[in-house]
Write a protein that holds these residues in place. Structure first.
Motif, PDB file in Angstrom:
ATOM      1  N   LYS A   1       0.831  -1.194   0.000  1.00  0.00           N
ATOM      2  CA  LYS A   1       0.000   0.000   0.000  1.00  0.00           C
ATOM      3  C   LYS A   1       0.868   1.246   0.000  1.00  0.00           C
ATOM      4  O   LYS A   1       1.273   1.742   1.055  1.00  0.00           O
ATOM      5  N   LYS A   2       1.218   1.697  -1.206  1.00  0.00           N
ATOM      6  CA  LYS A   2       1.952   2.952  -1.351  1.00  0.00           C
ATOM      7  C   LYS A   2       1.573   3.578  -2.687  1.00  0.00           C
ATOM      8  O   LYS A   2       0.968   2.914  -3.540  1.00  0.00           O
ATOM      9  N   ASP A   3       1.926   4.839  -2.866  1.00  0.00           N
ATOM     10  CA  ASP A   3       1.605   5.513  -4.129  1.00  0.00           C
ATOM     11  C   ASP A   3       2.388   4.850  -5.256  1.00  0.00           C
ATOM     12  O   ASP A   3       3.596   4.597  -5.116  1.00  0.00           O
ATOM     13  N   ILE A   4       1.725   4.599  -6.343  1.00  0.00           N
ATOM     14  CA  ILE A   4       2.403   3.923  -7.453  1.00  0.00           C
ATOM     15  C   ILE A   4       2.054   4.592  -8.780  1.00  0.00           C
ATOM     16  O   ILE A   4       1.125   5.397  -8.864  1.00  0.00           O
ATOM     17  N   SER A   5       2.833   4.231  -9.830  1.00  0.00           N
ATOM     18  CA  SER A   5       2.496   4.620 -11.198  1.00  0.00           C
ATOM     19  C   SER A   5       2.103   3.360 -11.947  1.00  0.00           C
ATOM     20  O   SER A   5       2.718   2.312 -11.746  1.00  0.00           O
ATOM     21  N   VAL A   6       1.105   3.489 -12.788  1.00  0.00           N
ATOM     22  CA  VAL A   6       0.708   2.336 -13.596  1.00  0.00           C
ATOM     23  C   VAL A   6       0.882   2.700 -15.066  1.00  0.00           C
ATOM     24  O   VAL A   6       0.384   3.727 -15.532  1.00  0.00           O
TER      25      VAL A   6
ATOM     26  N   PHE B   1     -10.269   6.490  -9.763  1.00  0.00           N
ATOM     27  CA  PHE B   1      -9.382   7.381 -10.518  1.00  0.00           C
ATOM     28  C   PHE B   1     -10.007   7.638 -11.869  1.00  0.00           C
ATOM     29  O   PHE B   1     -10.656   6.752 -12.444  1.00  0.00           O
ATOM     30  N   SER B   2      -9.832   8.843 -12.389  1.00  0.00           N
ATOM     31  CA  SER B   2     -10.290   9.100 -13.745  1.00  0.00           C
ATOM     32  C   SER B   2      -9.467  10.217 -14.358  1.00  0.00           C
ATOM     33  O   SER B   2      -9.013  11.148 -13.657  1.00  0.00           O
ATOM     34  N   ARG B   3      -9.209  10.092 -15.650  1.00  0.00           N
ATOM     35  CA  ARG B   3      -8.485  11.146 -16.373  1.00  0.00           C
ATOM     36  C   ARG B   3      -8.995  11.169 -17.797  1.00  0.00           C
ATOM     37  O   ARG B   3      -9.090  10.128 -18.449  1.00  0.00           O
ATOM     38  N   LYS B   4      -9.306  12.386 -18.272  1.00  0.00           N
ATOM     39  CA  LYS B   4      -9.806  12.520 -19.644  1.00  0.00           C
ATOM     40  C   LYS B   4      -8.644  12.811 -20.586  1.00  0.00           C
ATOM     41  O   LYS B   4      -7.692  13.501 -20.211  1.00  0.00           O
TER      42      LYS B   4
ATOM     43  N   MET C   1       2.720   5.029 -24.894  1.00  0.00           N
ATOM     44  CA  MET C   1       2.445   4.389 -23.607  1.00  0.00           C
ATOM     45  C   MET C   1       1.848   5.407 -22.639  1.00  0.00           C
ATOM     46  O   MET C   1       2.290   6.541 -22.568  1.00  0.00           O
ATOM     47  N   GLU C   2       0.825   4.995 -21.918  1.00  0.00           N
ATOM     48  CA  GLU C   2       0.190   5.865 -20.928  1.00  0.00           C
ATOM     49  C   GLU C   2       0.770   5.549 -19.558  1.00  0.00           C
ATOM     50  O   GLU C   2       1.259   4.441 -19.301  1.00  0.00           O
ATOM     51  N   ASN C   3       0.656   6.535 -18.690  1.00  0.00           N
ATOM     52  CA  ASN C   3       1.239   6.399 -17.360  1.00  0.00           C
ATOM     53  C   ASN C   3       0.368   7.197 -16.410  1.00  0.00           C
ATOM     54  O   ASN C   3       0.219   8.402 -16.572  1.00  0.00           O
ATOM     55  N   ILE C   4      -0.264   6.543 -15.449  1.00  0.00           N
ATOM     56  CA  ILE C   4      -1.087   7.295 -14.501  1.00  0.00           C
ATOM     57  C   ILE C   4      -0.630   7.034 -13.061  1.00  0.00           C
ATOM     58  O   ILE C   4      -0.189   5.932 -12.738  1.00  0.00           O
ATOM     59  N   PRO C   5      -0.724   8.068 -12.213  1.00  0.00           N
ATOM     60  CA  PRO C   5      -0.361   7.872 -10.808  1.00  0.00           C
ATOM     61  C   PRO C   5      -1.554   7.353 -10.020  1.00  0.00           C
ATOM     62  O   PRO C   5      -2.681   7.755 -10.285  1.00  0.00           O
ATOM     63  N   LEU C   6      -1.333   6.438  -9.112  1.00  0.00           N
ATOM     64  CA  LEU C   6      -2.409   5.969  -8.229  1.00  0.00           C
ATOM     65  C   LEU C   6      -1.953   6.161  -6.795  1.00  0.00           C
ATOM     66  O   LEU C   6      -0.917   5.630  -6.390  1.00  0.00           O
ATOM     67  N   LYS C   7      -2.738   6.903  -6.057  1.00  0.00           N
ATOM     68  CA  LYS C   7      -2.428   7.102  -4.635  1.00  0.00           C
ATOM     69  C   LYS C   7      -2.811   5.845  -3.852  1.00  0.00           C
ATOM     70  O   LYS C   7      -3.776   5.157  -4.229  1.00  0.00           O
TER      71      LYS C   7
ATOM     72  N   GLU D   1     -11.881   8.540 -21.529  1.00  0.00           N
ATOM     73  CA  GLU D   1     -11.690   8.725 -20.101  1.00  0.00           C
ATOM     74  C   GLU D   1     -11.070   7.441 -19.553  1.00  0.00           C
ATOM     75  O   GLU D   1     -11.613   6.357 -19.738  1.00  0.00           O
ATOM     76  N   ILE D   2      -9.913   7.600 -18.936  1.00  0.00           N
ATOM     77  CA  ILE D   2      -9.267   6.451 -18.304  1.00  0.00           C
ATOM     78  C   ILE D   2      -9.870   6.328 -16.907  1.00  0.00           C
ATOM     79  O   ILE D   2      -9.817   7.283 -16.119  1.00  0.00           O
ATOM     80  N   CYS D   3     -10.499   5.202 -16.622  1.00  0.00           N
ATOM     81  CA  CYS D   3     -11.184   5.030 -15.345  1.00  0.00           C
ATOM     82  C   CYS D   3     -10.615   3.822 -14.615  1.00  0.00           C
ATOM     83  O   CYS D   3     -10.331   2.795 -15.235  1.00  0.00           O
ATOM     84  N   VAL D   4     -10.472   3.962 -13.310  1.00  0.00           N
ATOM     85  CA  VAL D   4     -10.050   2.833 -12.489  1.00  0.00           C
ATOM     86  C   VAL D   4     -11.146   2.571 -11.463  1.00  0.00           C
ATOM     87  O   VAL D   4     -11.577   3.492 -10.764  1.00  0.00           O
ATOM     88  N   TYR D   5     -11.604   1.329 -11.453  1.00  0.00           N
ATOM     89  CA  TYR D   5     -12.663   0.941 -10.513  1.00  0.00           C
ATOM     90  C   TYR D   5     -12.102  -0.071  -9.520  1.00  0.00           C
ATOM     91  O   TYR D   5     -11.253  -0.899  -9.878  1.00  0.00           O
ATOM     92  N   ASN D   6     -12.627  -0.028  -8.291  1.00  0.00           N
ATOM     93  CA  ASN D   6     -12.276  -1.089  -7.349  1.00  0.00           C
ATOM     94  C   ASN D   6     -13.318  -2.195  -7.438  1.00  0.00           C
ATOM     95  O   ASN D   6     -14.255  -2.129  -8.241  1.00  0.00           O
TER      96      ASN D   6
END
Lengths: 479, 414
Positions: B350-355, B379-382, B391-397, B367-372
């Motif tokens: 459990k730490k901040d990561i990049s995907v 998370f969401s980003r347009k 390649m895409e790269n998104i941060p996840l807290k 829209e890039i969406c992350v669901y649990n």
């Protein structure tokens, strides 16, 4: 003046050269290409057939069974990989079963040992990845696999070690009868004289025979396309899997190779162009479809290359081995099972040579053996380190996919018959033959060839002739 | 016993080594098969490297040199001309070189950084003959940039991967004529900037939805037939065009080079061709890490370096057994197919990561969406556009997956 000139350095010419180099004879092997094993030998199914296919009483049947018996020892002497993996002719239905029983009878008549029909349960236990709807098979435990160009390179090398001469890039365009023998002239005007000429010219054997006035047969090329898969899937099956032959031919086989790849093919299409080794979309489709009927799980995504070979099909339906003129011997129409029969063909031709009045006196210092080209590759770690301690170039990997060292490549460039181009190195060492197909190592091998042959880098070819790898320098000198 | 062995001295291996050193590891060994450090960057003499990482435009060799200098300053041991032959699950490495012969090293941790290779012509099954003059773009790059030889003068390029685009420009600058770049897909797999700078600036036509359907020539290549393909990528009869040429360059995909990873029993991902890893870039085998193009093919070396830093730091934590103190979690990440894969594909801390991920096609207004697993959007980003070539790269807290059992990445197209 040579005692013997052999035209064509394929497996047939090579094995004949080797056989005759055991006698006190001067031998010249002439080859139109830049290397040996460049015709039908280069691209075929790489199978040592058990001998149940050919019609009983034919030369094909006789020499196949004899050749197959001789092959294991021949391969051992020449240091060539050989594996008696057994073959299966699979049947899908009752009609196939009847044909398999015919093959069984024919095989027994031909003298093939240990043939039997396997029923579904036993068959699938023996070869679990066969397609579910394969019902039965003819099992030939004496069927084997071998690498045809490795065998040829070794046979020619062994013949050369015993005194035979190899003339490359000598395309025979004219043969003149002279008082004592024949004068062979090449396309570029070179000449060779020999008392006896052996015509082992593959698809061109009819053309060569016609040069001495023998027009009793013709040879036409039959195209066979193959797909070769990565070693990762080489263990999918362990036996050579043929389909039941039909009017449409023997169909597509699936087999492991001695080098551990999986090979599928060939198609079978009669063509007229003796140079046309191009692959076709239809060919790929047929190979893939039928191979998957035999073994449904073949992953064609693991393809590493595809290629096409030409079989030399004679007009008589049998091997054409005769002496139409005194001192001129045809060894023509050597289609399948020519590779399997090749040691026996050599033996048979030696008898014909004797009949031409040439006395065969055994050479005192004849050495039938040659060190295996794959000796280092197959050695254990201690042996490898012993070799590296003597010659450190064996510690340096050049071809990463196949794990081939600089030492092995140098050996290929220095051992009879020497490799002189990229494909020659490939066939001798397997460098560039892996999954990257030379992407990484070929520039380095080009440098090694240039250095070894003492030629500029831009003169290095892929496969002789005009097949230059580079067409010049870039705009500036690079240090 | 060596604490950390790094397989490969390219950008990933060097960056991982430096990061591990800076995290306290001192017993490091880099094994490199080439005679120099730098990997494929050595032959990438064009610029465009380092914008992200160093804020300046560098050539490949310059970028590599920055890391090589660090490796030298830190006196991290390197064995050059050394080829690794085998790695076992117990982390025994077998390697060979001219001086030592074949030798073995027991490692405490391993970082896999072997890079990738180009897909070859053989894998494509293009009908026709097999003359000289057909090269993967990278091989041609080596002849031109490293050896000073020109593999051909009249060129067709199949595939619009970045190396193909770069080589279209390079061959042109060296005096060759590049007649066309054919791309099977309706979009290029290369970076937009490369299409602009390498093709458009030189008036080289990019033929989308085209492929080579026949190779002509006996000894040296004499020409190719190209055809347009339909939406199922099948050649359309009647669209054949013959282009005389002496050279065909292939830029038809890169394949992570994972034979050693497989020998070590590392679990592989079917889509990336690389190992399955967690956020620390640890593979399924404890103490074996992977980073760079051996893990998944990157567009920019800058991101390779960043990923390698993660692997280097994580290997250090592994060596110093820091991760045993942390709470063990296991959160797998799944995708919807429009997103083809993610790296990492499992979260174990459990730490901040990049995907990182790539999409399967060209999509606009996404829209890039992350669901649990409770179907909550965490998370969401347009974005205006997403394409397979970038390649895409998104941060996840860490908070985003605080109580999640799993995460699902979806691309919603408006």
């Amino acid at each position: 003046m040579f005692d013997i000139a052999i035209i064509g350095a394929g497996v047939v010419g090579g094995m004949i050269a080797r056989k005759l180099s055991g006698y006190d004879l001067s031998i010249c092997l002439v080859e139109r290409k830049n290397d040996v094993a460049m015709g039908a030998t280069r691209a075929n199914s790489a199978i040592v057939h058990a001998g149940f296919d050919a019609h009983s009483g034919s030369l094909k049947a006789k020499l196949n069974v004899r050749g197959s018996e001789m092959m294991e020892e021949t391969a051992a002497q020449l240091g060539v990989k050989y594996r008696r993996n057994g073959s299966l002719v699979i049947g899908f239905n009752e009609e196939d079963r009847k044909e398999l029983e015919n093959l069984l009878d024919r095989g027994n008549q031909n003298g093939v040992k240990d043939l039997r029909i396997l029923e579904k349960e036993e068959l699938h236990a023996l070869e679990p990845n066969l397609s579910e709807n394969v019902e039965c098979a003819l099992y030939a435990p004496t069927g084997a696999i071998i690498c045809p160009y490795e065998l040829t390179i070794a046979a020619v090398g062994n013949a050369m070690d015993n005194g035979a001469v190899l003339e490359r890039n000598f395309e025979v365009t004219d043969i003149k009868k002279e008082e004592e023998g024949y004068l062979l002239t090449s396309a570029d005007g070179k000449e060779i004289c020999a008392r006896t000429v052996i015509n082992a010219a593959g698809v061109y054997a009819d053309k060569i025979a016609a040069m001495v006035g023998d027009q009793s047969f013709s040879v036409h090329p039959r195209r066979g396309e193959y797909i070769l898969l990565d070693k990762e899937v080489g263990n999918l099956i362990s036996h050579t899997v043929f389909r039941t032959p039909s009017k449409m031919g023997k169909g597509i086989l699936v087999t492991p190779t001695v080098d551990g790849n999986l090979l599928t093919g060939p198609t079978s299409v009669d063509i007229s162009d003796k140079e046309d080794t191009s692959t076709t979309q239809e060919g790929f489709a047929k190979v893939i479809k039928e191979a998957q009927e035999n073994v449904s799980t073949i992953p064609f995504g693991k393809t590493i290359t595809s290629f096409c070979g030409l079989r030399a099909v004679g007009s008589t339906g049998d091997f054409i081995i005769n002496a139409p003129k005194k001192g001129f011997i045809n060894v023509a129409g050597i289609e399948s099972p020519g590779l399997s029969a090749s040691p026996a063909i050599a033996e048979y031709v030696a008898e014909l040579v004797k009949e031409q009045g040439i006395s065969l006196v055994e050479k005192e210092n004849y050495n039938p053996c040659r060190e295996a080209m794959h000796h280092f590759r197959e050695a254990d770690m201690d042996e490898k380190n012993r070799i590296i301690s003597k010659d450190k170039s064996y510690g340096k990997i050049v071809c990463r996919c196949e794990g081939i060292t600089e030492g092995e490549i140098l050996a290929a460039l220095r051992t009879n018959p020497k490799a002189v181009d990229l494909d020659g190195v490939k066939r001798r060492t397997r460098a560039q033959m892996g999954r990257c197909q030379g992407g990484f190592c070929s520039p380095h091998i080009v440098e090694m060839i240039a250095k070894e042959l003492n030629i500029p880098i831009e003169k290095v070819t892929k496969s002789g002739g005009n097949s230059y790898v580079n067409l010049g320098r870039t705009k500036g000198e690079v240090k | 016993m060596t604490e950390l062995v790094i397989i490969g001295g390219g950008p990933a291996g060097m960056s991982a080594a430096v990061a591990a050193y800076e995290s306290g590891v001192r017993d490091i060994l880099i094994l490199e098969r080439d005679k120099k450090l730098g990997g494929i960057l050595q032959q990438c003499i064009h610029n465009g490297f380092g914008l992200h990482k160093f804020g300046e435009e560098l050539t490949g060799p310059e970028y590599a040199w920055k890391y090589e200098q660090k490796v030298r300053e830190l006196e991290i041991p390197v064995k050059l001309n050394t080829m690794v032959l085998d790695i076992t699950e117990d982390k025994v490495i077998t390697a060979t070189n001219e001086e030592e012969g074949i030798f073995q090293i027991q490692a405490k941790a391993i970082i896999l950084a072997m890079g990738c290779r180009e897909r070859s012509k053989g894998a494509l099954n293009i009908p026709g003959s097999r003359p000289a003059g057909i090269y993967s773009a990278g091989t041609a790059q080596k002849y031109v940039n490293m050896m000073g030889y020109l593999p051909g003068k009249e060129v067709v390029i199949l595939g619009s991967g970045d190396i193909g685009l770069i080589m279209a420009r390079r061959m042109t600058l060296e005096g060759a004529k590049v007649h066309a770049v054919c791309e099977l897909m309706p979009y290029s797999g290369g970076l937009i900037r490369n299409i602009e700078q390498c093709l458009n600036d030189f008036h080289i036509p990019l033929k989308l939805s085209h492929t080579v359907t026949q190779i002509h020539g006996k000894e040296r290549l004499e020409g190719v037939t190209i055809s347009q393909v339909d939406e199922k990528r099948r050649p359309i009869p009647g669209t054949e065009e013959y282009i005389p040429c002496d050279t065909l360059l292939l830029s038809v995909g890169l394949i992570p080079e994972n034979e050693l990873s497989k020998s070590a029993g590392v679990q592989m991902d079917r889509i990336t061709g690389g190992a399955v890893v967690d956020q620390n870039r640890q593979t399924s085998v404890d103490g074996i890490f992977a980073c760079g193009n051996v893990l998944h093919v990157h567009d920019l070396v800058d991101y390779v370096s960043e990923e390698a830093e993660i692997a280097g730091k994580s290997a250090a934590e592994y060596i110093f057994k820091k991760n045993t103190e942390k709470e063990a979690v296991r959160i797998p990440i799944t995708t919807d197919g429009k997103i083809r894969y993610t790296v990492p594909e499992v979260i174990t801390e459990k730490k901040d990561i990049s995907v990182f991920f790539r999409v399967a096609d060209v999509y606009r207004n996404v829209e890039i969406c992350v669901y649990n697993d409770k179907n909550e959007k965490v998370f969401s980003r347009k974005k205006l556009k997403a394409a397979p070539g970038e390649m895409e790269n998104i941060p996840l807290k860490a908070a985003a997956f605080e109580n999640a059992q799993s995460l699902r990445f979806e691309l919603e197209v408006k």
